[in-house]
Design a protein around this motif. Structure first.
Motif: not given
Length: 718
Positions: A120-121, A132-136, A205-208
């Motif tokens: 997803c990342i 990504a949203l479909s999995l998250l 940003s933690p997700e970056k």
């Protein structure tokens, strides 16, 4: 992306938590290898880390966690450029483990969650937000069963994907659930002295900040392994570290909330939340980073304080820029924002200059990152550069700016590039149609040229001289024959393609959009307005949907009239008049004008007279509310023009068309009296259409001398 801190910590614990997968305990030697690899990864010694993980892989060849950690380290070793190879490794790990990478199930989800999160990342950085949203969203439903670090990564990444997909209303519930789940304790008022890891200093940003590595199903085993590796750690140090982590997470969630509020244009709530963040940063002795300064500038821009927005944005010059390897370019962001703000100030030329500088910055970064052109960007450019690619946004802003500069042909080319990415944006289709209309109007003759074309020539001399008068001076349909031979689906700035764009606009606009604004109490209590995505611009509110529909109907009626499709023009004009009870005055006027003209062309003159009656329009204001919320006032027309945008001229146009209708119906006296009023109000600046109609009426009434006098004074002597 998920924190690189998570990557390094989980690399240490991967062997101790893989017992459930391999049905055998990790030996002391394997634990030592895992801890040594973890230490080398922290030091950014990726070659040494890969060597140690290869040794560990020889003893545990089928352990998915070892394979995951090895893939992550190799990815970091390539400076995060071999994205295609990393994705292939993820797929291979999934195949070896017996599940699909694009399917999230319930069985053994804890073991597989990190692989899905890493996938997803990558999808997020490639701007594939919906995939990504479909999995998250499936992982989010089982958030309680995930390891804490993975759960936090899922929540933060999910919020970022919603913002990237222009669905800010879905961000707030995720933020609230994250705070409830992972921040049960209030944060201390004093900052923690613990410094973040080096990777986190470069990435706010933690997700970056990187790709997360494999993690075990038992969160306690990870923490126990970390604590046992350092004999000097104490309970006080653990509390400080935990407090620092909570503080970073709380700050990140607050920034996400502000971004969502600004995208929804809930300015009061955004201002209050942003003030809390700034106050906390100042009290903690921290300086504002680029993100907070940009959010403050965006808030002032949305409030209409353009000069203050520039003043706040210029504070970025005093802030050290982030590492060029990670995150978007500060120069691109700075020049783009300056361009948008100057467009709001009504200075499209200056805005165009800044936007061109932003494009130059983007090209410079691309040349620096990948000096040799290559077709496979997933192997030559870092994932952060792919993520920070804002070329479509820059093209959109530049296209709108060029449209304001009366350069519709160039604006069309830029907006057409954006269409390849954001093909479902009704506002973009409308802008393309406006370019087509503007190009068509630029090809029309001005008043002086039209006036000279009234007289086509003379025959004879002296008393036998005869003047040849043109039968028609309206050349709005001049390009129809050229356009009819072209394919309407071929993208070029023609009226045929403009009509196709307008059809798409009307199809994409949602029906029955709510136009009731939220009260201050509702906004403060968290009630969210109904929004409709329209990337790359902000989501549309209900009132903006209605404004776009009204604009599209008005443009559709005009285009159909120019293409001699009078039935369609009448249908669009009548729909425009009933589109909304509080339709703006300018569109009410245009609706009656277009409907009346279409009826005349269809031979229904009596019905047209009712539309041209000024009493039908009533008291109107010619200010248009159809413009974008982020844009400057509409394009200005020349002052000395038949199409001048003032109320007096608008009423003159109505009376002129009414005079035409009366003349066609044979009521010449009424037509002559109304036309005299228009003639008197023009103060000598008589449009050629009025001159032509006056000549026709006088000739039909038998006043040949008056007609010759009109020709002599208004055409031959000009």
């Amino acid at each position: 992306m998920a924190e690189s801190k998570t990557t390094t910590e989980e690399a240490q614990s991967s062997t101790t938590t893989s017992e459930s997968s391999n049905s055998c305990e990790a030996t002391d030697g394997e634990r030592d290898l895992a801890q040594a690899a973890h230490a080398e990864f922290i030091k950014s010694n990726y070659n040494a880390a890969v060597t140690l993980l290869n040794q560990l892989h020889n003893t545990r060849p089928k352990d998915p966690k070892v394979l995951m950690n090895k893939a992550v380290v190799e990815y970091y070793k390539s400076d995060l450029k071999n994205t295609s190879a990393f994705r292939k490794q993820l797929v291979d790990i999934c195949v070896q483990s017996g599940f699909k990478i694009d399917e999230v199930g319930s069985a053994d989800e804890v073991d597989r969650s990190v692989i899905h999160l890493n996938n997803c990342i990558v999808l997020y950085h490639l701007h594939q937000y919906r995939a990504a949203l479909s999995l998250l969203e499936k992982m989010y439903t089982g958030l309680e069963s995930l390891e804490e670090s993975v759960g936090i990564g899922v929540c933060l990444l999910m919020a970022e994907c919603y913002l990237g997909a222009y669905q800010p209303e879905k961000v707030l519930p995720v933020i609230a659930h994250t705070e409830t789940t992972f921040l049960p304790q209030p944060l201390p008022h004093t900052p923690s002295p613990k410094q973040p890891p080096p990777q986190e200093k470069e990435n706010k940003s933690p997700e970056k900040t990187g790709v997360s590595a494999g993690s075990g199903s038992n969160g306690s085993s990870s923490s126990s392994s970390s604590s046992s590796s350092s004999s000097s750690s104490s309970a006080a140090t653990d509390e400080i570290r935990c407090s620092a982590t909570q503080e970073q997470l709380r700050g990140k969630l607050q920034q996400l909330r502000v971004r969502a509020m600004l995208m929804m244009r809930s300015l009061r709530v955004a201002k209050k939340e942003l003030k809390t963040i700034v106050t906390h940063a100042v009290s903690a002795g921290k300086s504002l980073n680029v993100t907070l300064v940009s959010l403050k500038s965006q808030l002032e821009y949305l409030k209409g304080n353009f000069r203050k927005a520039i003043k706040v944005l210029n504070q970025c010059a005093a802030i050290p820029p982030p590492s060029p390897t990670y995150g978007p370019s500060l120069g691109v962001m700075y020049y783009n924002n300056l361009g948008v703000i100057h467009l709001g100030l009504g200075k499209p030329t200056v805005a165009c200059l800044y936007l061109q500088k932003a494009l130059q910055e983007t090209q410079t970064l691309n040349d620096t990152e990948s000096p040799e052109p290559s077709g496979d960007w997933l192997s030559t450019r870092s994932i952060y550069q792919l993520s920070s690619n804002v070329q479509s946004e820059l093209y959109y802003n530049l296209g709108v700016t060029l449209l304001h500069m009366n350069k519709p042909d160039k604006a069309f080319d830029f907006l057409l590039e954006v269409l390849q990415v954001h093909s479902t944006n009704p506002r973009l289709w409308l802008r393309l149609a406006e370019c087509c209309i503007a190009v068509h109007k630029s090809c029309l003759k001005d008043d002086i040229s039209i006036r000279k074309s009234v007289v086509q020539g003379t025959v004879g001399v002296g008393i036998h001289r005869k003047i040849c008068i043109a039968t028609c001076i309206d050349n709005h349909n001049k390009k129809k024959d050229l356009e009819s031979a072209s394919d309407a689906a071929f993208p070029e700035p023609t009226l045929e393609f403009g009509r196709l764009c307008l059809r798409n606009t009307l199809v994409l606009l949602p029906e029955n959009a709510s136009t009731t604004p939220l009260t201050d109490e509702q906004e403060a209590s968290g009630v969210m307005p109904e929004l409709y995505p329209a990337g790359p611009s902000s989501p549309l509110r209900g009132t903006e949907v209605v404004s776009l529909r009204v604009s599209a109907l008005a443009c559709s009626a005009y285009v159909c009239l120019c293409l001699s499709d009078h039935s369609a023009a009448l249908r669009h004009a009548e729909t425009l008049l009933v589109a909304h009870p509080k339709i703006p005055g300018i569109y009410k006027l245009l609706g009656h004008l277009y409907a009346g003209e279409a009826l005349i062309c269809l031979g229904r003159v009596s019905e047209a007279v009712a539309h041209f009656d000024p009493r039908q329009v009533g008291d109107i204001s010619l200010s248009s509310s159809s413009q974008d919320a982020n844009q400057s006032p509409p394009l200005l027309l020349p002052n000395d023009s038949w199409y001048s945008g003032n109320l007096s001229t608008a009423m003159q146009v109505m009376r002129y068309n009414l005079s035409v209708a009366y003349a066609l119906r044979g009521e010449l006296d009424k037509a002559n009296n109304i036309l005299k009023e228009v003639w008197t109000e023009r103060n000598g600046n008589i449009p050629p259409q009025v001159i032509m109609l006056a000549m026709y009426i006088q000739l039909q009434m038998g006043h040949a001398d008056v007609m010759r006098n009109i020709v002599k004074k208004n055409i031959l002597l000009t």
